[in-house]
Write a protein that holds these residues in place. Structure first.
Motif, PDB file in Angstrom:
ATOM      1  N   LEU A 107       0.785  -1.206  -0.024  1.00 52.72           N
ATOM      2  CA  LEU A 107       0.123  -0.050   0.021  1.00 52.72           C
ATOM      3  C   LEU A 107       1.003   1.248   0.103  1.00 52.72           C
ATOM      4  N   PHE A 108       0.813   2.060  -0.929  1.00 55.19           N
ATOM      5  CA  PHE A 108       1.719   3.233  -1.267  1.00 55.19           C
ATOM      6  C   PHE A 108       0.908   4.406  -1.239  1.00 55.19           C
ATOM      7  N   MET A 109       1.566   5.531  -0.909  1.00 50.18           N
ATOM      8  CA  MET A 109       1.189   7.021  -1.530  1.00 50.18           C
ATOM      9  C   MET A 109       1.562   6.993  -2.900  1.00 50.18           C
ATOM     10  N   PRO A 110       0.964   7.740  -3.728  1.00 54.58           N
ATOM     11  CA  PRO A 110       1.236   7.779  -5.056  1.00 54.58           C
ATOM     12  C   PRO A 110       2.509   8.019  -5.625  1.00 54.58           C
ATOM     13  N   GLU A 111       3.168   9.146  -4.850  1.00 57.14           N
ATOM     14  CA  GLU A 111       4.735   9.289  -5.081  1.00 57.14           C
ATOM     15  C   GLU A 111       5.748   8.168  -4.786  1.00 57.14           C
ATOM     16  N   SER A 112       5.407   7.435  -3.630  1.00 60.54           N
ATOM     17  CA  SER A 112       6.202   6.341  -3.384  1.00 60.54           C
ATOM     18  C   SER A 112       6.004   5.101  -4.164  1.00 60.54           C
ATOM     19  N   ARG A 113       4.933   4.926  -4.759  1.00 58.20           N
ATOM     20  CA  ARG A 113       4.594   3.961  -5.823  1.00 58.20           C
ATOM     21  C   ARG A 113       5.160   4.111  -7.029  1.00 58.20           C
ATOM     22  N   GLU A 114       5.223   5.566  -7.427  1.00 60.87           N
ATOM     23  CA  GLU A 114       5.922   5.890  -8.659  1.00 60.87           C
ATOM     24  C   GLU A 114       7.469   5.454  -8.634  1.00 60.87           C
ATOM     25  N   LEU A 115       8.046   6.020  -7.295  1.00 62.82           N
ATOM     26  CA  LEU A 115       9.404   5.949  -7.127  1.00 62.82           C
ATOM     27  C   LEU A 115       9.868   4.405  -7.144  1.00 62.82           C
ATOM     28  N   TYR A 116       9.275   3.643  -6.365  1.00 61.19           N
ATOM     29  CA  TYR A 116       9.645   2.237  -6.374  1.00 61.19           C
ATOM     30  C   TYR A 116       9.141   1.411  -7.661  1.00 61.19           C
ATOM     31  N   ALA A 117       8.389   1.710  -8.167  1.00 60.80           N
ATOM     32  CA  ALA A 117       7.898   0.959  -9.487  1.00 60.80           C
ATOM     33  C   ALA A 117       7.618  -0.414  -9.346  1.00 60.80           C
ATOM     34  N   LEU A 118       7.205  -1.028  -8.439  1.00 67.27           N
ATOM     35  CA  LEU A 118       7.024  -2.440  -8.453  1.00 67.27           C
ATOM     36  C   LEU A 118       6.277  -3.198  -9.633  1.00 67.27           C
ATOM     37  N   GLU A 119       5.304  -2.273  -9.959  1.00 68.39           N
ATOM     38  CA  GLU A 119       4.579  -3.029 -11.265  1.00 68.39           C
ATOM     39  C   GLU A 119       5.762  -3.309 -12.400  1.00 68.39           C
ATOM     40  N   ARG A 120       6.634  -2.190 -12.669  1.00 68.89           N
ATOM     41  CA  ARG A 120       7.893  -2.302 -13.812  1.00 68.89           C
ATOM     42  C   ARG A 120       8.469  -3.547 -13.509  1.00 68.89           C
TER      43      ARG A 120
END
Length: 136
Positions: A107-120
């Motif tokens: 569960l991420f804040m949007p900025e952290s989700r983009e930074l860590y890029a787990l989907e990629r």
């Protein structure tokens, strides 16, 4: 709600049956949806990782929302006798990790989700990247 499922053709080798895994994923995604999680993504890790069969990634708009989503999900999983997840980062963090056995939830804040890029990292491009790195 947007749910994306990235399926692979590798057979599952999890202790849970396919029905049990589907039920676990259903409870997780329903709980997150009820808590207004954004961009819920389910990635199939079968044959890619030894730590889980699926990864669920979702975003929240505040640290408080993310913490509440984790607490509600933990309660639901216990009530359904599906898992007793281990939780990291649920006390005011921009990233909460929940290990529910065959499923890990981020569960991420949007900025952290983009930074860590787990989907990629774990998504459909994973196989293409692995093929590029393979040395013969």
């Amino acid at each position: 709600m947007s749910i994306i499922i990235n399926e692979t053709e590798t057979p599952a080798s999890a202790p849970l049956s396919e029905e049990g895994l589907a039920r676990l994923l259903s409870v997780i995604t329903e709980s997150l949806d009820e808590d207004k999680a954004e961009n819920i993504v389910v990635l199939d890790l079968t044959g890619r990782a030894g730590f889980a069969e699926r990864m669920v990634i979702a975003s929240g708009l505040s640290e408080r929302q993310i913490s509440a989503m984790a607490q509600h999900l933990e309660r639901r999983l216990k009530e359904e006798n599906l898992a007793r997840p281990q939780i990291e980062g649920d006390q005011g963090s921009d990233w909460v990790l929940m290990d529910a056995g065959d499923v890990v939830v981020h569960l991420f804040m949007p900025e952290s989700r983009e930074l860590y890029a787990l989907e990629r990292m774990w998504g459909g491009d994973f196989e293409a990247a692995a093929e590029e790195i393979t040395v013969e």
